[in-house]
Scaffold this active site. Structure first.
Site, mmCIF file in Angstrom:
data_model
loop_
_atom_site.group_PDB
_atom_site.id
_atom_site.type_symbol
_atom_site.label_atom_id
_atom_site.label_comp_id
_atom_site.label_asym_id
_atom_site.label_seq_id
_atom_site.Cartn_x
_atom_site.Cartn_y
_atom_site.Cartn_z
ATOM 1 C CD GLU A 94 3.060 -25.808 17.893
ATOM 2 O OE1 GLU A 94 3.057 -24.927 17.028
ATOM 3 O OE2 GLU A 94 4.034 -26.584 18.073
ATOM 4 C CD GLU A 95 -1.131 -21.840 18.489
ATOM 5 O OE1 GLU A 95 -1.920 -22.752 18.155
ATOM 6 O OE2 GLU A 95 -0.496 -21.155 17.658
ATOM 7 N N GLY B 99 -5.745 -26.633 8.921
ATOM 8 C CA GLY B 99 -6.550 -25.596 9.569
ATOM 9 C C GLY B 99 -5.915 -24.260 9.238
ATOM 10 C CG ASP C 227 2.781 -29.663 18.269
ATOM 11 O OD1 ASP C 227 1.839 -28.978 17.841
ATOM 12 O OD2 ASP C 227 3.854 -29.162 18.682
HETATM 13 N N1 AR6 Z 1 -7.216 -33.568 17.882
HETATM 14 C C1 AR6 Z 1 -7.433 -33.912 16.590
HETATM 15 N N2 AR6 Z 1 -7.594 -33.011 15.596
HETATM 16 C C2 AR6 Z 1 -7.537 -31.718 15.897
HETATM 17 C C3 AR6 Z 1 -7.315 -31.273 17.230
HETATM 18 C C4 AR6 Z 1 -7.159 -32.266 18.246
HETATM 19 N N3 AR6 Z 1 -6.949 -31.947 19.524
HETATM 20 N N4 AR6 Z 1 -7.327 -29.942 17.230
HETATM 21 C C5 AR6 Z 1 -7.533 -29.560 15.960
HETATM 22 N N5 AR6 Z 1 -7.667 -30.611 15.139
HETATM 23 P P1 AR6 Z 1 -4.357 -26.498 13.171
HETATM 24 P P2 AR6 Z 1 -2.284 -26.490 11.063
HETATM 25 C C6 AR6 Z 1 -7.887 -30.602 13.675
HETATM 26 O O1 AR6 Z 1 -5.004 -25.388 12.463
HETATM 27 O O2 AR6 Z 1 -3.217 -26.215 9.955
HETATM 28 C C7 AR6 Z 1 -0.739 -23.209 14.976
HETATM 29 O O3 AR6 Z 1 -0.699 -21.825 15.192
HETATM 30 C C8 AR6 Z 1 -8.894 -29.557 13.194
HETATM 31 O O4 AR6 Z 1 -9.605 -30.114 12.105
HETATM 32 O O5 AR6 Z 1 -3.944 -26.286 14.583
HETATM 33 O O6 AR6 Z 1 -1.185 -27.476 10.868
HETATM 34 C C9 AR6 Z 1 0.649 -23.782 14.852
HETATM 35 O O7 AR6 Z 1 1.546 -23.184 15.759
HETATM 36 C C10 AR6 Z 1 -7.997 -28.429 12.733
HETATM 37 O O8 AR6 Z 1 -8.622 -27.603 11.780
HETATM 38 O O9 AR6 Z 1 -3.034 -27.004 12.395
HETATM 39 C C11 AR6 Z 1 0.978 -23.455 13.432
HETATM 40 O O10 AR6 Z 1 1.428 -22.123 13.287
HETATM 41 C C12 AR6 Z 1 -6.850 -29.206 12.137
HETATM 42 O O11 AR6 Z 1 -6.658 -30.299 13.040
HETATM 43 C C13 AR6 Z 1 -0.336 -23.623 12.720
HETATM 44 O O12 AR6 Z 1 -1.350 -23.412 13.711
HETATM 45 C C14 AR6 Z 1 -5.585 -28.433 11.974
HETATM 46 O O13 AR6 Z 1 -5.246 -27.802 13.174
HETATM 47 C C15 AR6 Z 1 -0.486 -25.031 12.198
HETATM 48 O O14 AR6 Z 1 -1.683 -25.089 11.482
#
Ligand code: AR6
Length: 530
Positions: free
Chosen positions: A309-310, A427, A291
């Site tokens: 995550e959401e 992301g 996650d």
């Molecule tokens: N499976 C594989 N890859 C994925 C998936 C999935 N289901 N969904 C997204 N990705 P992000 P962060 C890829 O932005 O940067 C939340 O608010 C996709 O390329 O969710 O760690 C949390 O609560 C996406 O751009 O993660 C934190 O506050 C990338 O994973 C914050 O976002 C990153 O996904 C964490 O941000």
């Protein structure tokens, strides 16, 4: 499209037994609070029996225990006929507001919720909830909802004192677990939905716990909030129709001593990997699913957030339960949740996220009746200045976090299941994908876990990553050798995309030459993030 070994090859050598022994044993101890009686009935259709013999002291220790809605100290004041201020129990008020009059529409639901949250009556606005009922449901569907489902959600919430006496907080820097039945989890969620948890409505910055009451979700303006509400209602519909008899374990993992990456001899060739541009983490059966978390578990699931995550929390609402008791994560901590099943199908991402109907999750259970779904929440650093991520102390922070998430006790004879991850921190948190996949590769090697990486549609990344992983394995490179390249890259860096070229060009030179310069580690995370 995929690269590396096939999933079958990744799983070669794992017995079914090993695959289902990945979560902590469920037994009562100081470190593991079990909210139901053990042993569980052998009949899997029998609900676990709540364990209600916790001492009353717990109820008034608000540092260590969650303040529950029926807590005796939770009171409100009323003015009687003589103008005297009289004390009343807030739980009685909650029961009166929800039970003694029929709630027939979303406006009345809002009124009822605000009657025991008077402090926030003006502040809270439930526009998303009204929008859901007004625009998504026909009149007869609304009626059916308030006649049938709503009274049962209320009943489920009001059963809480018969299901749970006290719940400890899972606080920072402690290795602790809570196991609970899915019914107990459902009752917690029904209370969260009805915003009954006291002392949890303040702005996030002033508390170190996530939010749990659903008030912010009901007021969020974004279109996808209505889709999240659909996920939640489908969850309640399902558990009310047939309460699941399984259980869940929530675990906080804290690690004191991390490996020295700059001297680690472990070889990249010691594990297997697979990279995939099409699949998603939540569909990676039998793996440790990452996650991409916020340090406050759940991130913006109860608000406008709608990324990895959401979405995971919306489709698996049982995960939201952890938001009640997990203190925010420190850099040396991660959170593991076992047994939370998928209840909802979905499509899209962020603004296009959409509820696509009910989902039946047929994942088998372990001997403790937990579905074999292993999720690890780990929060990356949010980089306001993305260049900073190549500073050694931040490389270490991220690698340590992933190490903590993927941790497997070397004395444990069970083979650890593979990690299913992807662009963690890349992301919303603006990390560099080409770097983060290497840091997670290091964390996998150091825990002897195979790695399955989903690039989420990014084929170029899948290919370049596969080339780099193969290069490291063919060279029989060790973690320390790669680490030296990573920490020196910043001296040469023009843009992040040059990282792999830098490694290809300099790997031999760096590893035959003098050690890299030391990096000033004094800068704090706060400075970086400001
Ligand atoms: N499976 C594989 N890859 C994925 C998936 C999935 N289901 N969904 C997204 N990705 P992000 P962060 C890829 O932005 O940067 C939340 O608010 C996709 O390329 O969710 O760690 C949390 O609560 C996406 O751009 O993660 C934190 O506050 C990338 O994973 C914050 O976002 C990153 O996904 C964490 O941000």
């Amino acid at each position: 499209m995929c690269e590396g070994l096939s999933i079958e090859e990744i799983f070669e050598g794992y017995s079914t037994f090993q695959r289902c022994n990945q979560a902590p044993e469920i037994k009562h101890s100081k470190e593991h609070t079990v909210l139901f009686e053990l042993p569980l009935s052998e009949d899997v259709d029998v609900l676990p029996i709540p364990r209600l013999n916790e001492s009353e002291e717990n109820e008034s220790n608000f540092e260590e225990y969650v303040k529950l809605p029926f807590d005796k100290s939770s009171i409100y004041y009323e003015i009687d006929q003589n103008g005297e201020k009289i004390q009343k129990s807030r739980w009685d008020l909650i029961k009166d507001s929800l039970k003694n009059r029929k709630i027939e529409n979303s406006k009345e639901l809002e009124e009822a919720i605000k009657s025991y949250n008077t402090k926030f009556a003006k502040e809270w606005n439930f526009s998303a909830l009204h929008k859901f009922f007004d625009e998504e449901l026909l009149e007869e569907q609304q009626e059916q909802f308030f006649d049938e489902l709503m009274p049962k959600i209320i009943d489920l919430a009001l059963q809480l004192p018969d299901l749970i006496r006290s719940i400890p907080f899972l606080r920072q820097k402690r290795n602790q677990c809570i196991s609970m039945s899915k019914k107990q989890a459902a009752s917690i969620l029904a209370n969260a939905f009805l915003c009954t948890f006291p002392n949890r409505n303040v702005a996030r910055k002033s508390t170190d716990y996530p939010e749990i009451n659903f008030s912010r979700l009901f007021g969020s303006k974004s279109a996808h909030v209505v889709q999240k509400i659909k996920c939640i209602f489908n969850y309640f519909r399902r558990v009310i129709l047939k309460m699941p008899t399984g259980v869940l374990t929530f675990q906080r993992r804290y690690i004191k001593d991390f490996p020295q990456w700059s001297t680690s001899d472990l070889k990249f060739s010691s594990i297997k990997w697979h990279s995939d541009s099409k699949g998603t983490i939540e569909n990676a059966a039998g793996m440790l699913q990452v996650d991409f978390a916020n340090r406050y578990l759940g991130g913006g699931v109860l608000g406008h957030g709608c990324v990895q995550e959401e979405i995971r929390f919306a489709v698996c609402p049982e995960l939201i339960v952890g938001m009640l008791f997990f203190e925010s994560m420190k850099p040396d901590e991660t959170i593991l949740i076992t047994g939370a099943e998928i209840f909802n199908k979905h499509s899209g991402y962020s603004n296009t996220f959409k509820w696509e109907g009910n989902y039946i999750d047929n994942t088998p259970c372990d001997k403790f009746r937990r579905k074999q779904i292993y999720i690890v929440a780990m929060d990356a650093v949010s980089f306001h200045k993305p260049k900073m991520q190549f500073e050694e102390f931040l490389l270490r922070r991220e690698t340590n976090k992933a190490y903590c998430g993927f941790y497997h006790d070397p004395n444990d004879i069970e083979k650890p299941i593979p990690v299913a991850t992807g662009n963690w921190g890349c992301g919303a948190f603006r990390g560099a994908k080409n770097l983060k996949c290497l840091l997670q590769f290091i964390a996998c090697v150091s825990n002897n876990r195979n790695l399955v990486y989903f690039t989420f549609g990014d084929e170029a990344l899948m290919k370049s990553m596969a080339e780099m992983f193969s290069f490291l394995q063919q060279k029989d490179a060790s973690i320390s050798q790669l680490w030296k390249c990573l920490v020196t890259f910043k001296n040469d860096m023009k843009c992040f995309e040059d990282l792999y070229k830098y490694i290809y060009d300099n790997f031999d030179i760096i590893n035959n030459n003098s050690p890299p310069e030391t990096i000033n580690e004094c800068q704090s995370f706060n400075e970086i993030q400001s």
